[in-house]
Design a protein around this motif. Sequence first.
Motif, PDB file in Angstrom:
ATOM      1  N   THR A 188      -2.198  -7.709 -11.917  1.00  0.00           N
ATOM      2  CA  THR A 188      -1.351  -6.605 -12.366  1.00  0.00           C
ATOM      3  C   THR A 188      -1.513  -5.460 -11.379  1.00  0.00           C
ATOM      4  O   THR A 188      -2.492  -5.417 -10.623  1.00  0.00           O
ATOM      5  N   PHE A 189      -0.569  -4.534 -11.408  1.00  0.00           N
ATOM      6  CA  PHE A 189      -0.697  -3.362 -10.547  1.00  0.00           C
ATOM      7  C   PHE A 189      -1.974  -2.600 -10.878  1.00  0.00           C
ATOM      8  O   PHE A 189      -2.683  -2.130  -9.992  1.00  0.00           O
ATOM      9  N   ARG A 190      -2.283  -2.501 -12.151  1.00  0.00           N
ATOM     10  CA  ARG A 190      -3.488  -1.769 -12.558  1.00  0.00           C
ATOM     11  C   ARG A 190      -4.739  -2.471 -12.019  1.00  0.00           C
ATOM     12  O   ARG A 190      -5.666  -1.805 -11.534  1.00  0.00           O
ATOM     13  N   ALA A 191      -4.775  -3.807 -12.090  1.00  0.00           N
ATOM     14  CA  ALA A 191      -5.939  -4.544 -11.575  1.00  0.00           C
ATOM     15  C   ALA A 191      -6.075  -4.346 -10.066  1.00  0.00           C
ATOM     16  O   ALA A 191      -7.188  -4.217  -9.542  1.00  0.00           O
ATOM     17  N   VAL A 192      -4.948  -4.317  -9.359  1.00  0.00           N
ATOM     18  CA  VAL A 192      -4.973  -4.090  -7.906  1.00  0.00           C
ATOM     19  C   VAL A 192      -5.467  -2.681  -7.610  1.00  0.00           C
ATOM     20  O   VAL A 192      -6.307  -2.483  -6.726  1.00  0.00           O
ATOM     21  N   ASP A 193      -4.966  -1.703  -8.357  1.00  0.00           N
ATOM     22  CA  ASP A 193      -5.432  -0.324  -8.162  1.00  0.00           C
ATOM     23  C   ASP A 193      -6.940  -0.222  -8.378  1.00  0.00           C
ATOM     24  O   ASP A 193      -7.645   0.421  -7.591  1.00  0.00           O
ATOM     25  N   THR A 194      -7.429  -0.852  -9.427  1.00  0.00           N
ATOM     26  CA  THR A 194      -8.864  -0.817  -9.725  1.00  0.00           C
ATOM     27  C   THR A 194      -9.664  -1.471  -8.601  1.00  0.00           C
ATOM     28  O   THR A 194     -10.657  -0.915  -8.132  1.00  0.00           O
ATOM     29  N   GLU A 195      -9.220  -2.653  -8.163  1.00  0.00           N
ATOM     30  CA  GLU A 195      -9.917  -3.380  -7.097  1.00  0.00           C
ATOM     31  C   GLU A 195      -9.928  -2.575  -5.799  1.00  0.00           C
ATOM     32  O   GLU A 195     -10.926  -2.564  -5.077  1.00  0.00           O
ATOM     33  N   ALA A 196      -8.822  -1.906  -5.508  1.00  0.00           N
ATOM     34  CA  ALA A 196      -8.711  -1.126  -4.269  1.00  0.00           C
ATOM     35  C   ALA A 196      -9.348   0.259  -4.401  1.00  0.00           C
ATOM     36  O   ALA A 196      -9.409   0.993  -3.413  1.00  0.00           O
ATOM     37  N   ALA A 197      -9.808   0.598  -5.600  1.00  0.00           N
ATOM     38  CA  ALA A 197     -10.423   1.907  -5.868  1.00  0.00           C
ATOM     39  C   ALA A 197      -9.483   3.051  -5.501  1.00  0.00           C
ATOM     40  O   ALA A 197      -9.854   4.016  -4.828  1.00  0.00           O
ATOM     41  N   VAL A 198      -8.229   2.914  -5.962  1.00  0.00           N
ATOM     42  CA  VAL A 198      -7.229   3.957  -5.757  1.00  0.00           C
ATOM     43  C   VAL A 198      -6.730   4.426  -7.125  1.00  0.00           C
ATOM     44  O   VAL A 198      -6.937   3.741  -8.132  1.00  0.00           O
ATOM     45  N   PRO A 199      -6.067   5.558  -7.198  1.00  0.00           N
ATOM     46  CA  PRO A 199      -5.573   6.042  -8.487  1.00  0.00           C
ATOM     47  C   PRO A 199      -4.576   5.068  -9.115  1.00  0.00           C
ATOM     48  O   PRO A 199      -3.816   4.395  -8.408  1.00  0.00           O
ATOM     49  N   ASN A 200      -4.596   5.016 -10.443  1.00  0.00           N
ATOM     50  CA  ASN A 200      -3.625   4.191 -11.158  1.00  0.00           C
ATOM     51  C   ASN A 200      -2.214   4.594 -10.754  1.00  0.00           C
ATOM     52  O   ASN A 200      -1.912   5.777 -10.602  1.00  0.00           O
ATOM     53  N   SER A 226       7.962  -4.797  -7.216  1.00  0.00           N
ATOM     54  CA  SER A 226       7.755  -5.607  -8.417  1.00  0.00           C
ATOM     55  C   SER A 226       6.524  -6.491  -8.204  1.00  0.00           C
ATOM     56  O   SER A 226       5.986  -6.578  -7.098  1.00  0.00           O
ATOM     57  N   ARG A 227       6.136  -7.159  -9.252  1.00  0.00           N
ATOM     58  CA  ARG A 227       5.031  -8.114  -9.147  1.00  0.00           C
ATOM     59  C   ARG A 227       5.410  -9.240  -8.185  1.00  0.00           C
ATOM     60  O   ARG A 227       4.579  -9.729  -7.421  1.00  0.00           O
ATOM     61  N   ASP A 228       6.678  -9.664  -8.233  1.00  0.00           N
ATOM     62  CA  ASP A 228       7.137 -10.707  -7.310  1.00  0.00           C
ATOM     63  C   ASP A 228       7.014 -10.250  -5.857  1.00  0.00           C
ATOM     64  O   ASP A 228       6.607 -11.027  -4.988  1.00  0.00           O
ATOM     65  N   ASP A 229       7.353  -9.004  -5.598  1.00  0.00           N
ATOM     66  CA  ASP A 229       7.205  -8.442  -4.254  1.00  0.00           C
ATOM     67  C   ASP A 229       5.733  -8.494  -3.826  1.00  0.00           C
ATOM     68  O   ASP A 229       5.414  -8.906  -2.704  1.00  0.00           O
ATOM     69  N   LEU A 230       4.849  -8.119  -4.723  1.00  0.00           N
ATOM     70  CA  LEU A 230       3.415  -8.165  -4.433  1.00  0.00           C
ATOM     71  C   LEU A 230       2.965  -9.599  -4.143  1.00  0.00           C
ATOM     72  O   LEU A 230       2.277  -9.858  -3.152  1.00  0.00           O
ATOM     73  N   LEU A 231       3.370 -10.552  -4.969  1.00  0.00           N
ATOM     74  CA  LEU A 231       3.002 -11.955  -4.760  1.00  0.00           C
ATOM     75  C   LEU A 231       3.506 -12.456  -3.407  1.00  0.00           C
ATOM     76  O   LEU A 231       2.774 -13.130  -2.672  1.00  0.00           O
ATOM     77  N   ASN A 232       4.744 -12.128  -3.057  1.00  0.00           N
ATOM     78  CA  ASN A 232       5.297 -12.571  -1.775  1.00  0.00           C
ATOM     79  C   ASN A 232       4.530 -11.973  -0.597  1.00  0.00           C
ATOM     80  O   ASN A 232       4.259 -12.658   0.389  1.00  0.00           O
ATOM     81  N   GLN A 233       4.174 -10.704  -0.711  1.00  0.00           N
ATOM     82  CA  GLN A 233       3.433 -10.075   0.382  1.00  0.00           C
ATOM     83  C   GLN A 233       2.016 -10.638   0.497  1.00  0.00           C
ATOM     84  O   GLN A 233       1.498 -10.797   1.605  1.00  0.00           O
TER      85      GLN A 233
END
Length: 192
Positions: free
Chosen positions: A28-40, A49-56
């Motif tokens: 999820t975007f929130r999980a990525v933000d947490t993992e990257a230690a950046v603001p929500n 979108s999530r699909d955009d994230l998956l493709n990248q």
Amino acid sequence: MRQNPERRAALVDAAVEVLAREGARGLTFRAVDTEAAVPNGTASNYFTSRDDLLNQVGRHIHVRLTPDPAEVSATLESPPSPEVVVEFMHALLGRLLKDRSGYLALMELRLEATRRPELRQELTGTIASNLDENIRFHLDSGLPGDSMTVVLLYLAMSGLVVEQLTLPEVLNQFPVDDVIAALVGRTLPPAQ
């Protein structure tokens, strides 16, 4: 969409780690933000979108798993031979074991691609291009074997990597060095 390339790369790397650890459902975007230690909300500013994230992530994983050109050049200093192919297979396995998260995330993406046609198309293109590049490299380097040799090595090494990353104890009685040597020896055509 935000354009900071370093931040985008950090978010994609964080997504790789989340995929490897949590699977596609946990990405999820929130999980990525947490993992990257950046603001929500940061990831949602970089990906439509999530699909955009998956493709990248699918495109980026192959960058992470690409061999160091200096190591490839050093290996190619030896004359083309089955031993050089064995050396390349060891380097491949070592690289994938070193970036365990990268390969596990790729496996998760492959599974997710069975449910998402756009991701399937993107991932198929990336992996097919990678295989084509491996065939070209093998043939241009004068290594023994032909295109089918590379395909067979690709398929066999894919299975070996999956075992080593997921259930390495399955092959405890078969030392990996012996497996790779046998794999290459039995796949390459007989010496002329």
